[in-house]
Design a protein around this motif. Structure first.
Motif, PDB file in Angstrom:
ATOM      1  N   UNK A 103       0.823  -1.212   0.000  1.00  0.00           N
ATOM      2  CA  UNK A 103       0.000   0.000   0.000  1.00  0.00           C
ATOM      3  C   UNK A 103       0.865   1.274   0.000  1.00  0.00           C
ATOM      4  N   UNK A 104       2.063   1.175   0.573  1.00  0.00           N
ATOM      5  CA  UNK A 104       2.955   2.343   0.557  1.00  0.00           C
ATOM      6  C   UNK A 104       3.374   2.646  -0.882  1.00  0.00           C
ATOM      7  N   UNK A 105       3.699   1.604  -1.616  1.00  0.00           N
ATOM      8  CA  UNK A 105       4.114   1.802  -3.013  1.00  0.00           C
ATOM      9  C   UNK A 105       2.956   2.336  -3.856  1.00  0.00           C
ATOM     10  N   UNK A 106       1.764   1.824  -3.592  1.00  0.00           N
ATOM     11  CA  UNK A 106       0.591   2.317  -4.329  1.00  0.00           C
ATOM     12  C   UNK A 106       0.383   3.804  -4.061  1.00  0.00           C
TER      13      UNK A 106
ATOM     14  N   UNK B 156      -0.509   0.054   9.678  1.00  0.00           N
ATOM     15  CA  UNK B 156       0.519  -0.913  10.078  1.00  0.00           C
ATOM     16  C   UNK B 156       1.604  -1.075   9.015  1.00  0.00           C
ATOM     17  N   UNK B 157       1.189  -1.058   7.761  1.00  0.00           N
ATOM     18  CA  UNK B 157       2.172  -1.220   6.680  1.00  0.00           C
ATOM     19  C   UNK B 157       3.151  -0.056   6.630  1.00  0.00           C
TER      20      UNK B 157
ATOM     21  N   UNK C 287       3.903   1.851   9.226  1.00  0.00           N
ATOM     22  CA  UNK C 287       4.757   1.730  10.416  1.00  0.00           C
ATOM     23  C   UNK C 287       5.861   0.713  10.159  1.00  0.00           C
ATOM     24  N   UNK C 288       5.499  -0.410   9.558  1.00  0.00           N
ATOM     25  CA  UNK C 288       6.478  -1.460   9.261  1.00  0.00           C
ATOM     26  C   UNK C 288       7.589  -0.922   8.355  1.00  0.00           C
ATOM     27  N   UNK C 289       7.192  -0.166   7.341  1.00  0.00           N
ATOM     28  CA  UNK C 289       8.179   0.425   6.424  1.00  0.00           C
ATOM     29  C   UNK C 289       9.156   1.329   7.168  1.00  0.00           C
ATOM     30  N   UNK C 290       8.605   2.148   8.084  1.00  0.00           N
ATOM     31  CA  UNK C 290       9.451   3.088   8.809  1.00  0.00           C
ATOM     32  C   UNK C 290      10.397   2.330   9.746  1.00  0.00           C
TER      33      UNK C 290
ATOM     34  N   UNK D 123       9.613  -3.603   3.062  1.00  0.00           N
ATOM     35  CA  UNK D 123       8.174  -3.794   2.869  1.00  0.00           C
ATOM     36  C   UNK D 123       7.691  -5.090   3.507  1.00  0.00           C
ATOM     37  N   UNK D 124       6.538  -5.025   4.116  1.00  0.00           N
ATOM     38  CA  UNK D 124       5.975  -6.194   4.771  1.00  0.00           C
ATOM     39  C   UNK D 124       5.469  -7.209   3.743  1.00  0.00           C
ATOM     40  N   UNK D 125       5.102  -6.725   2.577  1.00  0.00           N
ATOM     41  CA  UNK D 125       4.531  -7.606   1.566  1.00  0.00           C
ATOM     42  C   UNK D 125       5.603  -8.446   0.871  1.00  0.00           C
ATOM     43  N   UNK D 126       6.839  -7.985   0.909  1.00  0.00           N
ATOM     44  CA  UNK D 126       7.904  -8.711   0.231  1.00  0.00           C
ATOM     45  C   UNK D 126       8.048  -8.203  -1.188  1.00  0.00           C
ATOM     46  N   UNK D 127       8.546  -9.038  -2.031  1.00  0.00           N
ATOM     47  CA  UNK D 127       8.842  -8.614  -3.400  1.00  0.00           C
ATOM     48  C   UNK D 127       7.580  -8.111  -4.090  1.00  0.00           C
ATOM     49  N   UNK D 128       7.688  -7.023  -4.761  1.00  0.00           N
ATOM     50  CA  UNK D 128       6.573  -6.475  -5.518  1.00  0.00           C
ATOM     51  C   UNK D 128       6.530  -7.210  -6.854  1.00  0.00           C
TER      52      UNK D 128
END
Lengths: 450, 163
Positions: free
Chosen positions: A352-355, A433-434, A436-439, A444-449
């Protein structure tokens, strides 16, 4: 091979996007196949019968301006461009007795990321737009109109110009239409790459041959529009819905949607589905049904999030989406908006951060620069999301994102500022949460895009 | 200098608007100039300004505000790949990366032979057909898989005539 032959191989035919036979009770998309966009085929489908009816050229008495507006009000038709304003009410704001020139404008500057319905309407059923505009012009006593078309779909602009020529030659546009006393000249005009021109007053500035910078409202276009004259602006799909309403009546249109949300709506589905495309369905259809029409989420993936109304609409998580119906009121109640009907689907492989990074860049790039909160704020938002995505985020950034978004909202001349801020707030609300995880983890929590 | 044929195209646009609102045709006139000459030069802005009775600066404001006007000469073919979110989800960014590799240039650059300029773009309004790209502002190419991109580049390298 010459270059035209080369490029023609890569041209979309509409087969995937609109001729999939997966609409539900379609009105605008009914019986289209890509080849039958011309005037003769449109007339064979019942086209221009509505205009004939209101002008009393079908043997009947014709309709008065008030009757046409009352029918549109009864239909519950709401603006299909994004705001959802009741169309009949908008038409009633037009000062019909104004002694000077008045204008009708169609907003076909379809640039809201995720939306591609107006393109297919104009490409494959252009006369529905022309007839809808002629009916609107009659109802409001207007005799000149313009259709302002997104510059990137130049071939569609050329198609629309061709349709205009057909309508003029057949006497559906021009002087003394069908032998009546009604005159209506309609022209097409094009943009050249500026998202902001989808904002109605920016569009008017652009039509006047200027930079597309929105005007302060009030005065509204109904009193001070194109060239300072009373002007009514509606979206392409809104106009295209009108002939059906006149032919079948306002009550019939309302009946195929739900109260306060009349008719069908064309949703553009993009992203992680098996069959992206345009789907015309009755208002109030469950999202789960729409997703099914689009072939469901990509094989092997789970639904994660949906932006239900174009990129400016706040994102909603899968759990919320699967419970709502596709109409203005239901999506608004869930905390987002139906907007232009662009449904951007994201599966569980998406970050979601990348989006948000890509969307925030877009708004920063397209801010017209007129209002300081938007000009500076959209860049600020983008830089913060960009550094969070790239592992340089700070813990304070999340609150700062919220604060900057809040300082933009409601403090700008047009809605672009809000459109930049709402996705940020939506993402933070549902996927904090995503971020926060990035920071915290610089990754990234999702792993490879994928 | 603009030719009589170009002026005739201008006048077709001017005729759409009220006689005292010729400026409304500026967007179309600049797009015509760009189609014929490849870019909008200061001389072209002057010519459009005098044809429409506008101040040259008012024309320049339009050229610089809208994304699609080329403010300098580019390659023979300008490719604009949509990289906005809906396209990104369906391979838009990958298409851009593939073109960068194939052409040996970065987005924003022109191939050394002057044939192709590669640019990103914002939403082209064709999100269901991703990946999409626009060739010289007027022709959209849809569903551009890597194979099709290769076919496009090969084709442009050997194609005859101009767009």
């Amino acid at each position: 091979m010459n270059v035209h032959q080369l490029l023609s191989q890569f041209q979309a035919t509409g087969l995937e996007s609109s001729f999939h036979g997966r609409h539900i009770a379609p009105q605008i998309m009914a019986d289209l196949n890509g080849a039958n966009w011309g005037l003769e085929d449109y007339v064979a489908r019942g086209g221009y019968a509505a205009l004939r009816k209101i002008l009393g050229q079908d043997g009947g008495e014709g309709l008065t301006q008030d009757q046409v507006i009352a029918t549109v009000k009864e239909s519950g038709l709401r603006g299909r461009g994004g705001a959802g304003f009741p169309t009949g009410l908008k038409w009633s704001f037009m000062p019909r007795q104004f002694p000077g020139q008045k204008y009708l404008v169609c907003n076909s500057d379809e640039g809201e990321p995720g939306t591609c319905k107006d393109r297919d309407i104009m490409q494959f059923n252009p006369h529905a737009v022309i007839e809808g505009m002629a009916i609107a012009a009659f109802a409001m006593g207007i005799n000149v109109g313009y259709n302002y078309i997104h510059g990137e779909i130049f071939q569609t602009y050329e198609r629309f110009e061709e349709a205009l020529e057909q309508a003029r030659a057949a006497g559906f546009l021009g002087q003394a239409i069908m032998g009546s006393s009604f005159n209506f000249q309609l022209h097409a005009s094009h943009g050249f790459g500026a998202y902001i021109c989808g904002e109605e007053t920016a569009l008017l500035e652009s039509l006047e041959g200027k930079k597309g910078q929105p005007r302060f409202k009030p005065p509204f276009p109904a009193s001070f529009g194109l060239y300072g004259k009373p002007t009514t602006i509606n979206n392409t799909e809104t106009f295209a819905a009108v002939p059906w309403i006149i032919r079948n009546g306002g009550a019939a249109y309302l009946a195929c949607g739900k109260p306060n949300n009349g008719g069908t709506k064309i949703f553009s589905i993009s992203g992680d589905v098996e069959r992206p495309g345009n789907y015309e369905i009755p208002m109030g259809t469950p999202f789960s049904k729409l997703l099914e029409l689009a072939g469901g989420v990509r094989t092997g993936r789970q639904l994660k999030a949906v932006i239900p109304g174009g990129s400016s609409a706040p994102v909603l998580p899968a759990s919320v989406m699967m419970d709502i119906t596709m109409d203005y009121d239901s999506i608004a109640k869930a905390g987002s908006m139906l907007g232009s009907g662009a449904v951007i689907v994201m599966d569980d492989s998406r970050c979601m951060v990348k989006a948000l990074q890509r969307l925030s860049y877009f708004y920063s790039h397209e801010s017209c620069g007129q209002c300081t909160p938007c000009r500076e704020g959209t860049g600020w938002l983008w830089r913060m999301v960009d550094r969070i995505e790239n592992g340089h985020g700070r813990a304070s950034d999340l609150d700062m994102l919220d604060s900057v978004a809040g300082d933009i909202m409601g403090r700008t001349i047009c809605a672009l500022g809000d459109a930049a801020a709402m996705p940020v707030r939506g993402m933070l609300k549902h996927f904090r949460d995503e971020f926060v995880y990035h920071v915290e983890h610089k990754t990234c929590v999702v792993g490879a895009y994928v | 200098m603009i030719s009589d044929a170009t002026k005739a195209r201008f006048d077709r646009e001017v005729a759409k608007f009220p006689a005292d609102q010729k400026q409304s045709a500026v967007m179309a006139c600049l797009a015509i100039v760009q189609q014929e000459l490849g870019w909008v030069s200061p001389e072209s802005e002057q010519a459009v300004a005098s044809h429409l009775g506008m101040a040259p600066m008012a024309v320049h404001e339009v050229t610089t505000f809208y994304n699609m006007y080329n403010q300098k000469p580019l390659g023979k073919y300008k490719l604009n790949v949509c990289t906005n979110l809906p396209c990104q989800l369906r391979g838009g960014a990958k298409a851009m990366a593939h073109l960068e590799r194939t052409l040996g240039i970065h987005a924003g650059q022109t191939t050394p032979d002057g044939l192709i300029t590669l640019q990103p773009s914002e939403c082209q309004g064709a999100c269901a057909d991703a990946p999409v790209l626009l060739v010289n502002d007027r022709t959209m190419c849809s569903f551009m898989s890597n194979d099709k991109l290769d076919q496009l580049i090969e084709g442009l390298r050997s194609a005859e005539g101009a767009l």
